[in-house]
Design a protein around this motif. Structure first.
Motif, mmCIF file in Angstrom:
data_model
loop_
_atom_site.group_PDB
_atom_site.id
_atom_site.type_symbol
_atom_site.label_atom_id
_atom_site.label_comp_id
_atom_site.label_asym_id
_atom_site.label_seq_id
_atom_site.Cartn_x
_atom_site.Cartn_y
_atom_site.Cartn_z
ATOM 1 N N MET A 1 11.717 22.477 -34.140
ATOM 2 C CA MET A 1 10.482 22.368 -34.914
ATOM 3 C C MET A 1 9.850 20.997 -34.683
ATOM 4 O O MET A 1 10.530 19.987 -34.737
ATOM 5 N N ALA A 2 8.532 20.991 -34.414
ATOM 6 C CA ALA A 2 7.839 19.739 -34.141
ATOM 7 C C ALA A 2 7.743 18.879 -35.397
ATOM 8 O O ALA A 2 7.654 19.384 -36.520
ATOM 9 N N LEU A 3 7.757 17.593 -35.206
ATOM 10 C CA LEU A 3 7.656 16.648 -36.309
ATOM 11 C C LEU A 3 6.250 16.688 -36.920
ATOM 12 O O LEU A 3 5.247 16.664 -36.215
ATOM 13 N N VAL A 4 6.169 16.732 -38.236
ATOM 14 C CA VAL A 4 4.890 16.690 -38.943
ATOM 15 C C VAL A 4 4.427 15.237 -39.029
ATOM 16 O O VAL A 4 5.175 14.366 -39.479
ATOM 17 N N THR A 5 3.201 14.964 -38.571
ATOM 18 C CA THR A 5 2.679 13.607 -38.549
ATOM 19 C C THR A 5 1.340 13.543 -39.285
ATOM 20 O O THR A 5 0.833 14.545 -39.771
ATOM 21 N N ALA B 1 12.289 14.734 -33.572
ATOM 22 C CA ALA B 1 12.616 13.391 -34.046
ATOM 23 C C ALA B 1 11.676 12.317 -33.527
ATOM 24 O O ALA B 1 11.901 11.142 -33.780
ATOM 25 N N LEU B 2 10.641 12.710 -32.783
ATOM 26 C CA LEU B 2 9.702 11.723 -32.271
ATOM 27 C C LEU B 2 8.417 12.415 -31.831
ATOM 28 O O LEU B 2 8.454 13.432 -31.144
ATOM 29 N N SER B 3 7.279 11.849 -32.255
ATOM 30 C CA SER B 3 5.973 12.311 -31.799
ATOM 31 C C SER B 3 5.208 11.090 -31.297
ATOM 32 O O SER B 3 5.322 10.005 -31.869
ATOM 33 N N ILE B 4 4.437 11.259 -30.216
ATOM 34 C CA ILE B 4 3.766 10.130 -29.574
ATOM 35 C C ILE B 4 2.294 10.466 -29.400
ATOM 36 O O ILE B 4 1.936 11.575 -29.014
ATOM 37 N N THR C 1 7.621 7.527 -40.687
ATOM 38 C CA THR C 1 7.477 6.122 -40.306
ATOM 39 C C THR C 1 6.666 6.034 -39.017
ATOM 40 O O THR C 1 6.924 6.761 -38.063
ATOM 41 N N GLU C 2 5.686 5.119 -38.992
ATOM 42 C CA GLU C 2 4.794 4.976 -37.848
ATOM 43 C C GLU C 2 4.952 3.585 -37.234
ATOM 44 O O GLU C 2 4.943 2.577 -37.928
ATOM 45 N N LEU D 1 3.908 5.828 -32.349
ATOM 46 C CA LEU D 1 5.179 6.552 -32.401
ATOM 47 C C LEU D 1 5.457 6.933 -33.845
ATOM 48 O O LEU D 1 5.407 6.078 -34.741
ATOM 49 N N TYR D 2 5.732 8.215 -34.069
ATOM 50 C CA TYR D 2 6.022 8.709 -35.412
ATOM 51 C C TYR D 2 7.485 9.105 -35.484
ATOM 52 O O TYR D 2 7.970 9.908 -34.690
#
Length: 310
Positions: free
Chosen positions: A1-5, A25-28, A46-47, A99-100
């Protein structure tokens, strides 16, 4: 599942150049900003924001703390999950890598690698981080956004996650990080006045005495305090801003090289080429061809102008 940002909600007046959100665990994101205010939703993760190009004053307020700093390429900012931000404003154009990180990433690292209670771990609302280790951990992720996906990317990103979590826990928890000391003389208001003067005078012969006068300081004290505030000498800062402005104009492909040289204070095309090549490892013509996908088609016009200026 993709990270919610929360990037699209927070940066509504930015241009998103690229993104990847395939990992839990990481979105860019790679974003380009104009000067102005941004939205301030409560972050759901956390951003970490790292400045890629451009620069200027960043003014922000969160959790009752007001922060002002001069951002320059390589500098980073942290916004922990749940931060109650009330203000975020940029004084100039910037490009940033975002980075999220989910709280779970830090919690797992704290448990597995540091043997500490994750309930007691809190990342600081930190600004103006001129951290070369952090830069070298994060900067390879920008290349990942702008190339075809590879089968080994998941393993590569997993290694970045572990290194990033360890570095944040080791240096940027609320009990470890301390805000950078502020210069007692060159306050943000006077520094901004100097920077505004530079931006308005890129095509002119900018003298140290004129910059010092904008800050109401002697040239000697101004040079020292300006270097402390920006990490650059006044001459280097002016040169970098001229090169950055020239980069943007080259990408537009509207003016001949000699016109750009004169417009941004290089004095001559030869000097423009020398300074630009030293900064970018490319000549202005090569940079334009790289950006526009075609050779410089204004050579005849440039030759005419060169003869006129002779």
């Amino acid at each position: 599942m993709a990270l919610v940002t929360h990037g699209d909600q927070k940066y509504q007046n930015s241009e998103k150049l690229a993104e990847t959100s395939n990992w839990s665990a990481l979105s860019i994101e790679h974003r380009k900003f104009e000067a102005g205010r941004q939205q301030t939703p409560v972050p759901v993760c956390t951003e970490l924001v790292m400045l890629v190009s451009g620069g200027g004053m960043v003014c922000r307020a969160g959790n009752g703390e007001v922060q002002k700093s001069l951002a320059r390429p390589g500098m980073s900012y942290l916004v922990p999950v749940g931060t109650q931000e009330s203000h975020l404003e940029l004084s100039d154009r910037m490009e940033c890598l975002h980075l999220y990180l989910p709280p779970a990433l830090l919690d797992q690292s704290a448990l597995a690698d540091f043997d500490i209670d994750p309930a007691k771990v809190e990342i600081a609302y930190a600004h103006g981080l001129a951290d070369q280790v952090l830069f070298h951990i994060c900067s390879p992720l920008r290349d990942l956004l702008h190339r075809p996906r590879q089968r080994t990317d998941a393993l590569f990103v997993e290694g970045i996650q572990v290194a990033l979590a360890a570095h944040l826990l080791g240096h940027y928890t609320i009990d470890r990080w301390r805000p950078p000391e502020k210069s007692p003389s060159l306050d943000p208001r006077r520094l901004q006045r100097v920077l505004d003067y530079i931006e308005a005078s890129l095509g002119l012969d900018i003298r140290l005495e004129e910059l010092a006068a904008q800050a109401c300081l002697s040239p000697y004290h101004f040079s020292r305090l300006f270097h402390e505030a920006t990490g650059l000498s006044p001459h280097r800062y002016v040169t970098d801003r001229r090169v950055q402005a020239a980069r943007q104009e080259l990408a537009r492909n509207r003016l001949a090289l000699v016109e750009i040289a004169l417009e941004f204070g290089f004095g001559s095309q030869a000097n423009f080429t020398r300074v630009f090549r030293k900064a970018a490892s490319l000549t202005p013509g090569q940079y334009r061809e790289l950006c526009c996908g075609q050779p410089d088609m204004k050579a005849d016009r440039a030759d005419t102008l060169r003869r006129d200026c002779a």
